[in-house]
Design an enzyme around this catalytic site. Structure first.
Site, PDB file in Angstrom:
ATOM      1  N   ALA A  34       7.076  -8.386   4.399  1.00  0.00           N
ATOM      2  CA  ALA A  34       7.986  -7.260   4.186  1.00  0.00           C
ATOM      3  C   ALA A  34       7.525  -6.122   5.110  1.00  0.00           C
ATOM      4  O   ALA A  34       7.187  -5.016   4.660  1.00  0.00           O
ATOM      5  CB  ALA A  34       8.036  -6.841   2.719  1.00  0.00           C
ATOM      6  N   HIS A  36       6.944  -3.203   7.865  1.00  0.00           N
ATOM      7  CA  HIS A  36       7.548  -1.885   8.080  1.00  0.00           C
ATOM      8  C   HIS A  36       6.784  -1.178   9.202  1.00  0.00           C
ATOM      9  O   HIS A  36       5.856  -1.758   9.788  1.00  0.00           O
ATOM     10  CB  HIS A  36       7.529  -1.067   6.781  1.00  0.00           C
ATOM     11  CG  HIS A  36       6.177  -1.023   6.123  1.00  0.00           C
ATOM     12  ND1 HIS A  36       5.124  -0.305   6.645  1.00  0.00           N
ATOM     13  CD2 HIS A  36       5.699  -1.637   5.023  1.00  0.00           C
ATOM     14  CE1 HIS A  36       4.064  -0.461   5.872  1.00  0.00           C
ATOM     15  NE2 HIS A  36       4.379  -1.278   4.887  1.00  0.00           N
ATOM     16  N   GLY A  38       4.515   0.969   9.252  1.00  0.00           N
ATOM     17  CA  GLY A  38       3.058   1.031   9.071  1.00  0.00           C
ATOM     18  C   GLY A  38       2.405  -0.204   9.684  1.00  0.00           C
ATOM     19  O   GLY A  38       1.426  -0.105  10.432  1.00  0.00           O
ATOM     20  N   HIS A  39       2.961  -1.377   9.385  1.00  0.00           N
ATOM     21  CA  HIS A  39       2.401  -2.616   9.943  1.00  0.00           C
ATOM     22  C   HIS A  39       2.512  -2.619  11.465  1.00  0.00           C
ATOM     23  O   HIS A  39       1.594  -3.035  12.168  1.00  0.00           O
ATOM     24  CB  HIS A  39       3.148  -3.838   9.405  1.00  0.00           C
ATOM     25  CG  HIS A  39       2.989  -4.050   7.933  1.00  0.00           C
ATOM     26  ND1 HIS A  39       4.052  -4.065   7.055  1.00  0.00           N
ATOM     27  CD2 HIS A  39       1.878  -4.260   7.183  1.00  0.00           C
ATOM     28  CE1 HIS A  39       3.601  -4.283   5.827  1.00  0.00           C
ATOM     29  NE2 HIS A  39       2.293  -4.393   5.877  1.00  0.00           N
ATOM     30  N   ASP A 154      -3.929   2.357   1.771  1.00  0.00           N
ATOM     31  CA  ASP A 154      -4.766   1.693   0.768  1.00  0.00           C
ATOM     32  C   ASP A 154      -6.201   2.152   1.027  1.00  0.00           C
ATOM     33  O   ASP A 154      -7.032   1.396   1.554  1.00  0.00           O
ATOM     34  CB  ASP A 154      -4.632   0.177   0.898  1.00  0.00           C
ATOM     35  CG  ASP A 154      -3.228  -0.283   0.579  1.00  0.00           C
ATOM     36  OD1 ASP A 154      -2.909  -0.399  -0.597  1.00  0.00           O
ATOM     37  OD2 ASP A 154      -2.435  -0.475   1.523  1.00  0.00           O
ATOM     38  N   GLN A 157      -9.057   0.255  -0.647  1.00  0.00           N
ATOM     39  CA  GLN A 157      -9.167  -1.078  -0.038  1.00  0.00           C
ATOM     40  C   GLN A 157      -9.915  -0.993   1.298  1.00  0.00           C
ATOM     41  O   GLN A 157     -10.794  -1.810   1.592  1.00  0.00           O
ATOM     42  CB  GLN A 157      -7.760  -1.659   0.186  1.00  0.00           C
ATOM     43  CG  GLN A 157      -7.717  -2.906   1.051  1.00  0.00           C
ATOM     44  CD  GLN A 157      -6.339  -3.523   1.105  1.00  0.00           C
ATOM     45  OE1 GLN A 157      -5.957  -4.250   0.216  1.00  0.00           O
ATOM     46  NE2 GLN A 157      -5.576  -3.259   2.160  1.00  0.00           N
TER      47      GLN A 157
HETATM   48  O1  PAF Z   1      -2.927  -4.396   2.061  1.00  0.00           O
HETATM   49  C1  PAF Z   1      -2.400  -5.515   1.913  1.00  0.00           C
HETATM   50  O2  PAF Z   1      -1.227  -5.736   2.238  1.00  0.00           O
HETATM   51  C2  PAF Z   1      -3.222  -6.619   1.285  1.00  0.00           C
HETATM   52  O3  PAF Z   1      -4.083  -6.134   0.317  1.00  0.00           O
HETATM   53  C3  PAF Z   1      -3.982  -7.468   2.335  1.00  0.00           C
HETATM   54  C4  PAF Z   1      -4.999  -6.616   3.062  1.00  0.00           C
HETATM   55  C5  PAF Z   1      -3.000  -8.068   3.319  1.00  0.00           C
HETATM   56  C6  PAF Z   1      -4.738  -8.605   1.658  1.00  0.00           C
HETATM   57  O4  PAF Z   1      -3.877  -9.495   1.015  1.00  0.00           O
END
Ligand code: PAF
Length: 281
Positions: A34, A36, A38-39, A154, A157
């Protein structure tokens, strides 16, 4: 420029990278699809800094503590591939199956994430970070990237990804990238696909609260700012799960300001869980 290459099995991508990109710099952009803006910003950064970028699309069941959240997570493989097409051979896409990522003999990564993983996302999504650590460790084993790219949205994370690399002695660089926002200020997120236009409008209370917190941080205490944010949410349709002001590295809750203090927030907007954060000082 060649065509976008897509791999569906761990062995095939591992062999391909070993034969074509040995001794070259591989940038890794892990995603759950999905895609966007950001990616795309992570891919662009990786392309600037590496010979090739590998992007994974894998909705990792291990990191979802709530089965309904997993089921409703947006899946848009066709659209994702269409969005990636213009990168051509500069990007390699990896779309593995669950059994390939977690074979029968798979064992969880055994590291103590300590305090980093017990608050905020760690408190409200038990097991979430172990799931993230497991999947990323496994991807590192398959892809052997030089650098891995994670968005600051995140934030917790990202801190855990840095901690894991250090703790496990992995020779990788973890690169944190700025949050990308829609014009309104709403942080780009795959979960935004589940929001209506009205929800998106309502969800602006998150960005507005963070921005106000930043403005007030100059001459207000942390507890005053927390009160202000709580009131903002009481007057909105969103349900606040947490709002914390934390140390930028240890993520410990702060009572007094330090340079780089971060506000982190999670809230439900019409049943969709959104997170965001901002540097305040
Ligand atoms: O941030 C995310 O989309 C997920 O936590 C990741 C880093 C792809 C791990 O599944």
């Amino acid at each position: 420029m060649g065509k976008l290459k897509t791999f569906y099995s761990a062995n095939s991508i591992k062999n391909f990278l070993q034969s074509e990109f040995q001794d070259q710099n591989i940038g890794f952009v892990p995603t759950m699809g999905a895609l966007h803006h950001g990616h795309l910003s992570l891919i662009d950064r990786s392309n600037e800094e590496n010979d090739i970028t590998v992007l994974s699309i894998f909705v990792n069941p291990k990191q979802f503590n709530n089965p309904e959240d997993l089921e409703k997570y947006p899946r848009k493989i066709e659209e994702d591939l269409a969005l990636l097409d213009h990168y051509g051979s500069q990007v390699i896409v990896f779309i593995p199956e669950v059994d390939d990522v977690y074979p029968k003999d798979f064992t969880s990564v055994n590291i103590d994430l300590g305090e980093l993983a017990t608050t905020m996302e760690g408190e409200f999504r038990p097991g979430h970070f172990q799931g993230v650590v497991d999947v990323i460790y496994r991807f590192y084993e398959i892809l052997h990237p030089t650098r891995a790219y994670f968005g600051e949205k995140d934030y917790q994370q990202l801190a855990i990804m840095r901690f894991m690399v250090e703790k496990c002695g992995l020779e990788k660089e973890v690169v944190g990238c700025d949050i990308i926002r829609e014009n309104s200020g709403l942080a780009s997120s795959s979960r935004n696909f589940r929001l209506s236009e009205k929800d998106k409008q309502d969800a602006l209370v998150i960005y507005n609260s963070l921005s106000k917190a930043k403005e007030l941080a100059k001459d207000h205490s942390i507890s005053e700012i927390k009160e202000m944010v709580k009131r903002n949410f009481e007057n909105s349709t969103l349900e606040l799960e947490y709002f914390e002001i934390v140390h930028p590295h240890t993520l410990r809750f702060l009572n007094e300001w330090v340079p780089g203090a971060r506000a982190c927030i999670a809230a439900f907007c019409n049943g969709v869980r959104l997170i965001d954060n901002m540097q305040l000082t």
